[in-house]
Design an enzyme around this catalytic site. Structure first.
Site: not given
Ligand code: BES
Ligand code: ZN
Length: 470
Positions: A101, A99, A166, A132
């Site tokens: 964003d 992603h 995302e 990220d």
């Molecule tokens: N990269 C993260 C997900 C992640 C966090 C993977 C920690 C492994 C370890 C992703 O970009 C994220 O932060 N996703 C959000 C999604 C939400 C807004 C629906 C999250 O987990 O808060």
């Molecule tokens: Zn992420």
């Protein structure tokens, strides 16, 4: 892909590609800095044009790398970027998802420098999105660029699906994926948006939590009331909200919403043993945050609580007078944003309905209480013995000299479950950040070394996946 049978184990990728990567190190770093200068915050409408600009930037990069069918697809919220490099007839097809964003940058005064002016210092990229997830996108781009420079093509057919939503729940891509099955024919999906294990130990993520994000609004009257004149005669919305929130989680850390745990798949003894065998120290983890103490649901270890058990957290809370000094009022209204992190096989819609009904049931009298859904995503769990996952493990081992560990992450990537359950594709979560990289926080960073080695893992991964077909 060709690899001489006599190549030493220490040669993880083709020497010509390695030479190209060495020659392009500075240019690739600058590419990441350029990308990270675009403030593509998906959650704040004032940045919508910047999210669109990041999408165009990425589309242009894909075209430059020789991708075909490149399209920046408008949606009701933020764009999706699609493209293909299908130059390996007969080889497997792999969808690459990342992603572009990023999360908001507040509190901005805690950044060492401007979040949108990223830099490299002491072996780290620093800036919003460098870990990220823009750094991981640039690792994928850099891998292809180096293959091209060496006169080669990826050993598998690659279909790129990059999204700009995302960090805001992935609503558009969740709908778009099943509607576009025809252009998403593939054998596997590689998602690079996760981290290594504590201490930068290379890891493959096999579990991600889902999420259900909601808001509770408590309303009393159109305006604040004098707390002397009216106190004792009406319900205080802030007090009422505090009571509601306090009822959601028990003193043992268990969530009190009826039916909340109904669909949770129990951890097996073997799974618990595998989690317990990971090199993890509670005290190091605590000190690294740092917080006074670790707390959570009784009966589960820290790693189990963060990866394999559901949670409920208030994300924001506001009501009444919050300035300096004092103001004697009964607030007109009170609000909370809260989210539950879900594990297999919980369903966000079902969890929302359970929360809404429970809040309505326990709401104190004299105020209007409403609960509304903001966004949600399903949890996911990948078998670690899947051939594609094992191919990624070999690629990591080739570059790092040791096999990865398998972990369950507490975070969410909503479309993972859509790829798995909606499109029926195996997903490999191969990401290259360090868990302490300040994702979503001030001074987000990415090790240049992880950026370099991650790029080499990707080059090797295409070879490993191609070899599966043979
Ligand atoms: N990269 C993260 C997900 C992640 C966090 C993977 C920690 C492994 C370890 C992703 O970009 C994220 O932060 N996703 C959000 C999604 C939400 C807004 C629906 C999250 O987990 O808060
Ligand atoms: Zn992420």
């Amino acid at each position: 892909m060709t690899e001489s049978a006599t190549a030493p184990e220490t040669q993880p990728i083709d020497p010509a590609v390695e030479a190209a990567l060495q020659a392009s190190a500075e240019a690739r770093a600058n590419t990441l800095l350029e990308f990270a200068r675009i403030p593509s915050v998906s959650a704040q409408p004032e940045f919508a044009e910047d999210v669109a600009r990041a999408a165009e930037w990425l589309g242009d990069r894909l075209r430059t790398l020789g991708a075909t069918d490149v399209e920046v697809i408008r949606t009701a919220i933020h764009p999706i970027v699609y493209g293909r490099i299908h130059e390996a007839p007969g080889a497997p097809t792999v969808i690459v998802y990342c992603h572009f964003d990023v999360q908001p940058v507040d509190p901005i005064d805690l950044w060492e420098t401007a979040p949108w002016d990223p830099f490299v210092r002491d072996g780290r990229f620093v800036g919003r999105g460098v870990a990220d997830d823009k750094g991981q996108i640039v690792m994928h781009l850099g891998a292809i660029e180096a293959l091209r420079a060496a006169g080669k093509a990826p050993a598998v057919n690659l279909t790129f699906v990059f999204e700009g939503e995302e960090e805001y729940g992935s609503e558009s891509l969740t709908a778009w994926l099943p509607e576009n099955r025809d252009r998403l024919q593939a054998d596997a999906v590689v998602i690079s948006d996760t981290a290594y294990f504590e201490g930068n130990l290379p890891a493959i993520t096999i579990g991600l939590r889902g999420i259900m994000y909601a808001q509770i609004d408590v309303e009393l009257s159109p305006v604040d009331l004098h707390s002397g004149q009216y106190g004792g005669t009406v319900q205080n919305p802030a007090n009422a909200l505090a009571k509601i929130l306090a009822s959601l989680v028990g003193p043992d850390g268990r969530i009190r919403i009826p039916g909340f745990y109904d669909d949770v798949v129990a951890l097996t003894d073997e799974e618990r043993a595998a989690i317990a065998a990971l090199p993890f120290d509670d005290e190091t983890y605590r000190a690294g945050i740092p917080v006074e103490a670790l707390v959570g649901e009784a009966g589960w270890s820290t790693l189990e609580r963060k990866g394999a058990r559901p949670t409920l957290d208030v994300n924001g809370l506001w009501s009444g007078f919050v300035g300096e000094g004092a103001k004697t009022i009964i607030p007109a209204h009170a609000h909370a944003k809260l989210s539950t992190r879900l594990v297999a096989n919980q369903d966000p819609a079902k969890v929302f309905a359970a929360l809404r009904d429970f809040v309505a049931e326990i709401a104190p009298p004299g105020v209007r209480v409403t609960t509304h859904y903001i966004h949600g995503g399903d949890p996911s769990l990948t078998p670690m013995d899947h051939p594609a996952t094992q191919a990624a493990a070999r690629a990591i081992e080739a570059v790092y000299g040791a096999p990865p560990v398998y972990i369950r992450e507490g975070g969410s990537i909503p479309v993972t479950a859509v790829f798995e359950n909606g499109l029926g594709l195996p997903v490999v979560l191969a990401g290259f950040c360090q868990p302490s990289c300040n994702a979503h926080a001030p001074n987000e960073w990415l090790l240049v070394d992880n950026f370099e080695r991650g790029t080499r893992v990707i080059v090797r991964l295409w070879d490993e996946l191609a070899a599966l077909r043979a």
